[in-house]
Write a protein that holds these residues in place. Structure first.
Motif, PDB file in Angstrom:
ATOM      1  N   ASP A 125       1.598   2.133  -2.839  1.00 23.05           N
ATOM      2  CA  ASP A 125       0.264   1.649  -2.445  1.00 23.05           C
ATOM      3  C   ASP A 125       0.326   0.875  -1.134  1.00 23.05           C
ATOM      4  OD1 ASP A 125      -0.785   2.778  -4.708  1.00 23.05           O
ATOM      5  OD2 ASP A 125      -0.806   0.911  -5.868  1.00 23.05           O
ATOM      6  N   VAL A 126       1.275  -0.028  -1.008  1.00 25.70           N
ATOM      7  CA  VAL A 126       1.359  -0.838   0.211  1.00 25.70           C
ATOM      8  C   VAL A 126       1.810   0.012   1.397  1.00 25.70           C
ATOM      9  CG1 VAL A 126       2.450  -2.853   1.277  1.00 25.70           C
ATOM     10  CG2 VAL A 126       1.786  -2.935  -1.123  1.00 25.70           C
ATOM     11  N   MET A 127       2.745   0.967   1.154  1.00 26.28           N
ATOM     12  CA  MET A 127       3.156   1.841   2.253  1.00 26.28           C
ATOM     13  C   MET A 127       1.996   2.707   2.727  1.00 26.28           C
ATOM     14  SD  MET A 127       7.134   2.963   1.490  1.00 26.28           S
ATOM     15  CE  MET A 127       6.801   3.706  -0.110  1.00 26.28           C
ATOM     16  N   ASP A 128       1.113   3.107   1.803  1.00 27.89           N
ATOM     17  CA  ASP A 128      -0.084   3.852   2.202  1.00 27.89           C
ATOM     18  C   ASP A 128      -0.987   2.989   3.070  1.00 27.89           C
ATOM     19  OD1 ASP A 128       0.727   6.093   0.881  1.00 27.89           O
ATOM     20  OD2 ASP A 128      -0.459   5.720  -0.933  1.00 27.89           O
ATOM     21  N   MET A 129      -1.059   1.696   2.778  1.00 29.01           N
ATOM     22  CA  MET A 129      -1.831   0.771   3.624  1.00 29.01           C
ATOM     23  C   MET A 129      -1.264   0.734   5.041  1.00 29.01           C
ATOM     24  SD  MET A 129      -2.410  -2.473   1.059  1.00 29.01           S
ATOM     25  CE  MET A 129      -3.141  -2.258  -0.554  1.00 29.01           C
ATOM     26  N   LYS A 130       0.060   0.752   5.128  1.00 30.82           N
ATOM     27  CA  LYS A 130       0.713   0.769   6.444  1.00 30.82           C
ATOM     28  C   LYS A 130       0.347   2.036   7.191  1.00 30.82           C
ATOM     29  CE  LYS A 130       3.859  -0.136   9.673  1.00 30.82           C
ATOM     30  NZ  LYS A 130       3.759  -1.265  10.619  1.00 30.82           N
ATOM     31  N   THR A 131       0.323   3.172   6.476  1.00 28.09           N
ATOM     32  CA  THR A 131      -0.007   4.458   7.095  1.00 28.09           C
ATOM     33  C   THR A 131      -1.456   4.465   7.568  1.00 28.09           C
ATOM     34  OG1 THR A 131       1.577   5.568   5.629  1.00 28.09           O
ATOM     35  CG2 THR A 131      -0.017   6.959   6.762  1.00 28.09           C
ATOM     36  N   ARG A 132      -2.337   3.781   6.839  1.00 29.23           N
ATOM     37  CA  ARG A 132      -3.750   3.730   7.226  1.00 29.23           C
ATOM     38  C   ARG A 132      -3.994   2.776   8.391  1.00 29.23           C
ATOM     39  NH1 ARG A 132      -4.546   3.558   1.524  1.00 29.23           N
ATOM     40  NH2 ARG A 132      -5.169   1.365   1.665  1.00 29.23           N
ATOM     41  N   GLY A 133      -2.978   2.048   8.826  1.00 23.53           N
ATOM     42  CA  GLY A 133      -3.088   1.226  10.023  1.00 23.53           C
ATOM     43  C   GLY A 133      -3.455  -0.224   9.788  1.00 23.53           C
ATOM     44  N   LEU A 134      -3.270  -0.754   8.557  1.00 27.43           N
ATOM     45  CA  LEU A 134      -3.547  -2.171   8.340  1.00 27.43           C
ATOM     46  C   LEU A 134      -2.545  -3.009   9.138  1.00 27.43           C
ATOM     47  CD1 LEU A 134      -5.090  -0.850   5.908  1.00 27.43           C
ATOM     48  CD2 LEU A 134      -4.579  -2.978   4.665  1.00 27.43           C
ATOM     49  N   ASP A 135      -2.998  -4.197   9.576  1.00 27.96           N
ATOM     50  CA  ASP A 135      -2.119  -5.035  10.403  1.00 27.96           C
ATOM     51  C   ASP A 135      -1.057  -5.704   9.524  1.00 27.96           C
ATOM     52  OD1 ASP A 135      -3.269  -7.289   9.141  1.00 27.96           O
ATOM     53  OD2 ASP A 135      -4.845  -7.389  10.660  1.00 27.96           O
ATOM     54  N   ASP A 136      -0.066  -6.304  10.186  1.00 27.30           N
ATOM     55  CA  ASP A 136       1.079  -6.886   9.483  1.00 27.30           C
ATOM     56  C   ASP A 136       0.668  -8.003   8.529  1.00 27.30           C
ATOM     57  OD1 ASP A 136       2.683  -5.165  10.827  1.00 27.30           O
ATOM     58  OD2 ASP A 136       3.365  -6.588  12.335  1.00 27.30           O
TER      59      ASP A 136
END
Length: 262
Positions: A125-136
């Motif tokens: 779930d969190v890696m998908d957030m990274k893929t969607r471009g959420l900031d650090d």
């Protein structure tokens, strides 16, 4: 009782005692062997599986953080491969517990598999957030909210399970030592009893056999000297007793012959 019967009886008692020693030795060995088998087939494999899972959970979390910081796809692929491996180990552990049939251990293995699946899902779930471009900042907040609690929970669970198996292993070792000591003590005691019994039987039957023979020898010497007035007493009901009766018949016959001649 025949002399052979007496000897057989004495040896029979010793044989029974030796059999008792053997039975206690086999029982002690079987108990220790059962504990060793449980250690080899149950406790130690569990500890190895838990240790491997703990290592791989930590590795997966490290690769996960690497992906969040760098965005490298190979790190995400590594996370996916490691989490699949962790789930496979958890399933193998559950299958082993079901085969052994301990309800408490089965429940623990099911709980572990569930925690592993939740941990894997939170990583994805969190890696998908990274893929969607959420900031650090958002990613770190999501990691603290979802990944970190599941990571901590599974590591604590693995640590508790490992400590439990260590205690179980320690108790098994103590049981093995106690069983071996108890078995050796019983064997030594029975061996001492067997030795004493053998000595007492040797003395008892030795006297029962030697005393009548000595008396017959003395009677034969008396007869050879012409002293035939003293009866030869039958002391036993074995072959020596029969020999004493023969001596007595011979003594009586000699006495009759001497009386007739005189």
């Amino acid at each position: 009782m025949k002399i052979s019967t007496k000897i057989f009886l004495g040896f029979g008692i010793l044989i029974v005692l030796v059999w008792v020693i053997g039975i206690f030795a086999i029982t002690s060995f079987s108990y220790s062997s059962g504990l060793f088998n449980k250690m080899d087939n149950d406790t130690i494999p569990k500890m190895m599986a838990l240790g491997e899972m703990s290592q791989k959970v930590t590795q997966a979390h490290v690769e996960f953080m690497e992906f969040l910081l760098s965005g490298k796809m190979n790190s995400r692929d590594n996370v996916a491969a490691i989490t699949r491996n962790i789930e496979n180990i958890a399933r193998e552990n559950l299958g082993r517990e079901k085969a052994l049939g301990n309800p408490q251990d089965i429940t623990g293995a099911e709980a572990l598999l569930q925690k592993v699946q939740i941990f894997s899902s939170s990583l994805v779930d969190v890696m998908d957030m990274k893929t969607r471009g959420l900031d650090d900042e958002e990613l770190l907040a999501a990691e603290e909210k979802t990944v970190r609690p599941t990571f901590d929970s599974i590591m604590v669970f693995l640590g508790d399970q490992n400590d439990s198996h260590k205690d179980e292993l320690s108790l098994m070792r103590q049981d093995i030592k106690a069983s071996q000591s108890r078995g050796m003590m019983i064997i030594v005691i029975i061996a001492i009893i067997a030795m004493l019994t053998g000595i007492l039987l040797s003395i008892f039957y030795g006297r029962r056999i030697s005393r009548p023979i000595t008396n017959l020898t003395n009677a034969a010497e008396d007869i050879s000297k012409g002293e035939i007035s003293k009866p030869v007493v039958k002391e036993t009901n074995d072959e020596i007793g029969e020999l004493a009766e023969a001596f007595e018949r011979m003594r009586v016959s000699l006495q009759v012959m001497i009386e007739e001649e005189s």
